[in-house]
Design a protein around this motif. Structure first.
Motif, PDB file in Angstrom:
ATOM      1  N   ALA A 173       0.828  -1.205   0.000  1.00  0.00           N
ATOM      2  CA  ALA A 173       0.000   0.000   0.000  1.00  0.00           C
ATOM      3  C   ALA A 173       0.864   1.257   0.000  1.00  0.00           C
ATOM      4  O   ALA A 173       0.461   2.304  -0.533  1.00  0.00           O
ATOM      5  N   ASP A 174       2.063   1.146   0.567  1.00  0.00           N
ATOM      6  CA  ASP A 174       3.003   2.276   0.590  1.00  0.00           C
ATOM      7  C   ASP A 174       3.819   2.388  -0.695  1.00  0.00           C
ATOM      8  O   ASP A 174       4.729   3.220  -0.783  1.00  0.00           O
ATOM      9  N   GLY A 175       3.544   1.521  -1.668  1.00  0.00           N
ATOM     10  CA  GLY A 175       4.234   1.595  -2.953  1.00  0.00           C
ATOM     11  C   GLY A 175       5.558   0.880  -3.008  1.00  0.00           C
ATOM     12  O   GLY A 175       6.383   1.169  -3.884  1.00  0.00           O
ATOM     13  N   ARG A 176       5.783  -0.104  -2.123  1.00  0.00           N
ATOM     14  CA  ARG A 176       7.044  -0.816  -2.099  1.00  0.00           C
ATOM     15  C   ARG A 176       6.961  -2.078  -2.949  1.00  0.00           C
ATOM     16  O   ARG A 176       5.887  -2.647  -3.159  1.00  0.00           O
ATOM     17  N   ASP A 177       8.114  -2.542  -3.438  1.00  0.00           N
ATOM     18  CA  ASP A 177       8.234  -3.865  -4.062  1.00  0.00           C
ATOM     19  C   ASP A 177       8.541  -4.858  -2.947  1.00  0.00           C
ATOM     20  O   ASP A 177       9.506  -4.680  -2.198  1.00  0.00           O
ATOM     21  N   VAL A 178       7.746  -5.911  -2.850  1.00  0.00           N
ATOM     22  CA  VAL A 178       7.816  -6.806  -1.700  1.00  0.00           C
ATOM     23  C   VAL A 178       8.054  -8.242  -2.151  1.00  0.00           C
ATOM     24  O   VAL A 178       7.385  -8.746  -3.054  1.00  0.00           O
ATOM     25  N   VAL A 179       9.009  -8.893  -1.491  1.00  0.00           N
ATOM     26  CA  VAL A 179       9.242 -10.324  -1.647  1.00  0.00           C
ATOM     27  C   VAL A 179       8.949 -10.985  -0.304  1.00  0.00           C
ATOM     28  O   VAL A 179       9.527 -10.609   0.716  1.00  0.00           O
ATOM     29  N   ALA A 180       8.046 -11.945  -0.293  1.00  0.00           N
ATOM     30  CA  ALA A 180       7.710 -12.683   0.923  1.00  0.00           C
ATOM     31  C   ALA A 180       8.355 -14.062   0.878  1.00  0.00           C
ATOM     32  O   ALA A 180       8.190 -14.797  -0.097  1.00  0.00           O
ATOM     33  N   LEU A 181       9.105 -14.403   1.921  1.00  0.00           N
ATOM     34  CA  LEU A 181       9.666 -15.742   2.083  1.00  0.00           C
ATOM     35  C   LEU A 181       8.887 -16.469   3.163  1.00  0.00           C
ATOM     36  O   LEU A 181       8.569 -15.876   4.205  1.00  0.00           O
ATOM     37  N   ASP A 182       8.569 -17.744   2.934  1.00  0.00           N
ATOM     38  CA  ASP A 182       7.906 -18.538   3.967  1.00  0.00           C
ATOM     39  C   ASP A 182       8.058 -20.011   3.630  1.00  0.00           C
ATOM     40  O   ASP A 182       8.000 -20.377   2.455  1.00  0.00           O
ATOM     41  N   LEU A 212      -2.990 -11.092  -2.623  1.00  0.00           N
ATOM     42  CA  LEU A 212      -1.856 -10.311  -3.131  1.00  0.00           C
ATOM     43  C   LEU A 212      -1.172 -10.956  -4.334  1.00  0.00           C
ATOM     44  O   LEU A 212      -0.300 -10.326  -4.947  1.00  0.00           O
ATOM     45  N   LEU A 213      -1.550 -12.160  -4.684  1.00  0.00           N
ATOM     46  CA  LEU A 213      -0.780 -12.919  -5.667  1.00  0.00           C
ATOM     47  C   LEU A 213      -0.777 -12.275  -7.052  1.00  0.00           C
ATOM     48  O   LEU A 213       0.151 -12.493  -7.835  1.00  0.00           O
ATOM     49  N   ASP A 214      -1.790 -11.504  -7.377  1.00  0.00           N
ATOM     50  CA  ASP A 214      -1.836 -10.833  -8.681  1.00  0.00           C
ATOM     51  C   ASP A 214      -1.245  -9.428  -8.658  1.00  0.00           C
ATOM     52  O   ASP A 214      -1.253  -8.737  -9.675  1.00  0.00           O
ATOM     53  N   HIS A 215      -0.747  -9.024  -7.513  1.00  0.00           N
ATOM     54  CA  HIS A 215      -0.168  -7.682  -7.405  1.00  0.00           C
ATOM     55  C   HIS A 215       1.154  -7.645  -8.172  1.00  0.00           C
ATOM     56  O   HIS A 215       2.017  -8.509  -7.971  1.00  0.00           O
ATOM     57  N   PRO A 216       1.351  -6.656  -9.032  1.00  0.00           N
ATOM     58  CA  PRO A 216       2.562  -6.636  -9.863  1.00  0.00           C
ATOM     59  C   PRO A 216       3.855  -6.427  -9.091  1.00  0.00           C
ATOM     60  O   PRO A 216       4.934  -6.749  -9.598  1.00  0.00           O
ATOM     61  N   ASP A 217       3.764  -5.899  -7.874  1.00  0.00           N
ATOM     62  CA  ASP A 217       4.967  -5.609  -7.093  1.00  0.00           C
ATOM     63  C   ASP A 217       5.183  -6.613  -5.958  1.00  0.00           C
ATOM     64  O   ASP A 217       5.922  -6.336  -5.016  1.00  0.00           O
ATOM     65  N   PHE A 218       4.552  -7.783  -6.095  1.00  0.00           N
ATOM     66  CA  PHE A 218       4.626  -8.762  -5.013  1.00  0.00           C
ATOM     67  C   PHE A 218       5.087 -10.112  -5.542  1.00  0.00           C
ATOM     68  O   PHE A 218       4.675 -10.547  -6.621  1.00  0.00           O
TER      69      PHE A 218
END
Length: 329
Positions: free
Chosen positions: A27-36, A49-55
């Motif tokens: 939401a703050d405009g960041r590019d995010v990589v989630a590890l799990d 979030l899976l279709d979000h272009p920055d995720f």
């Protein structure tokens, strides 16, 4: 190698707190990589979030090294509820200690800032109340909770050694009891336990006489504090207590949840778990002074939101079970 300063790595990104952090950063405009590694995190927490272009989501266990570019790292990867961290205590220690070491190595290589999620559990069963950051704790190093308590204490040690030895930019928040949507139904935490039992009309289980206290912080308030810590000056290393200083007994909490759900559940008492703290409440004077932060969501409002989530979630579980039972063998 040059890293994109806007790219943010969130380990434990599919967890309760991690998924909310991913929401906020995007939401703050960041590019995010989630590890799990999805041992306790849920893919459902990230489905929206899976279709979000920055995720991006990468399945990975932080106990093993990984090489990727990031300017900021939020290391949240570790089972955080007693039911989960005591299920495989050796793996809990690996996640806490090896995970912190691997993420600190990555931060050092990438010249990134790292926020290492610590916990109020580093104070153990405290003899000082409320707890300040200068208190060194009363922890049983060989008890059933030690895999988490001592794992997090060691992770803090690693952070400050990397900071002193390598100049790594660190942030160490000590997180007190946090609650909200996306908590596990069966994680053994008191808020989720009470809400699920109340909604199902089951007896509500209180350990001991119910006089032991906790202080509960709504997840949105915690995420605000994380972002403020990451954006703070480099001399704001922590540790900093993050939690809500409004203290409440377990018996009072059960009463609030019964009132808010309209449940007819009865309270039943059982023995206290080993090393379960009698009192736990943060002194957040440092967070107020350094970050300008204090929690804004009241316990009543936070519980209403959380109850709404569990009501919808339990309806989904009931519907799913009914469909399964109705299917031909």
């Amino acid at each position: 190698m040059t890293c994109d300063r806007r790219r943010v790595l969130v380990t434990g990104g599919a967890g309760f707190v991690g998924s909310h952090l991913c929401d906020r950063l995007l939401a703050d405009g960041r590019d995010v990589v989630a590890l799990d590694n999805f041992s306790t995190g849920s893919r459902d927490n990230l489905a929206h979030l899976l279709d979000h272009p920055d995720f991006e989501v990468i399945p990975h266990d932080v106990a093993f090294p990984i090489h990727l570019d990031a300017g900021e790292i939020y290391n949240l990867a570790c089972p955080a509820s007693p039911v989960h961290y005591q299920f495989d205590p050796v793996q809990t220690i690996r996640s806490s200690v090896l995970g912190a070491a691997n993420m600190l190595d990555l931060a050092h290589r990438m010249n990134a800032t790292i926020l290492q999620a610590s916990t109020s559990e580093v104070y153990g069963d405290p003899e000082v109340h409320p707890q300040t950051e200068t208190y060194r704790g009363n922890v049983n190093p060989i008890g059933p909770r030690a895999c988490y308590d001592e794992g997090k204490r060691c992770a803090e040690t690693l952070c400050f050694d990397y900071h002193r030895q390598h100049g790594t930019r660190i942030r160490v928040p000590r997180i007190f009891n946090t609650y909200g949507p996306r908590m596990h139904h069966n994680d053994g935490r008191v808020v989720s336990n009470f809400i699920v039992q109340a909604l199902r009309g089951e007896d509500m289980t209180i350990y001991g006489d119910g006089s032991q206290t906790r202080a509960f912080c709504y997840v949105d308030d915690l995420i605000d504090a994380f972002v403020l810590m990451m954006e703070a000056a480099d001399d704001v290393t922590g540790p900093i207590n993050l939690g809500n200083p409004h203290e409440i007994s377990m018996k009072e909490l059960a009463g609030h949840i019964i009132d808010l759900t309209g449940s007819r559940s009865k309270l039943v008492h059982t023995g206290l778990p080993v090393d379960d703290p009698v009192q736990r409440c943060p002194d957040i004077s440092l967070a107020r002074r350094v970050l300008g932060w204090s929690p804004r969501v009241s316990l009543e409002e936070g519980l209403r939101r959380t109850i709404g989530y569990f009501e919808a979630s339990l309806r989904g579980v009931a519907t799913s079970d009914a469909l399964i039972e109705g299917c031909p063998a």
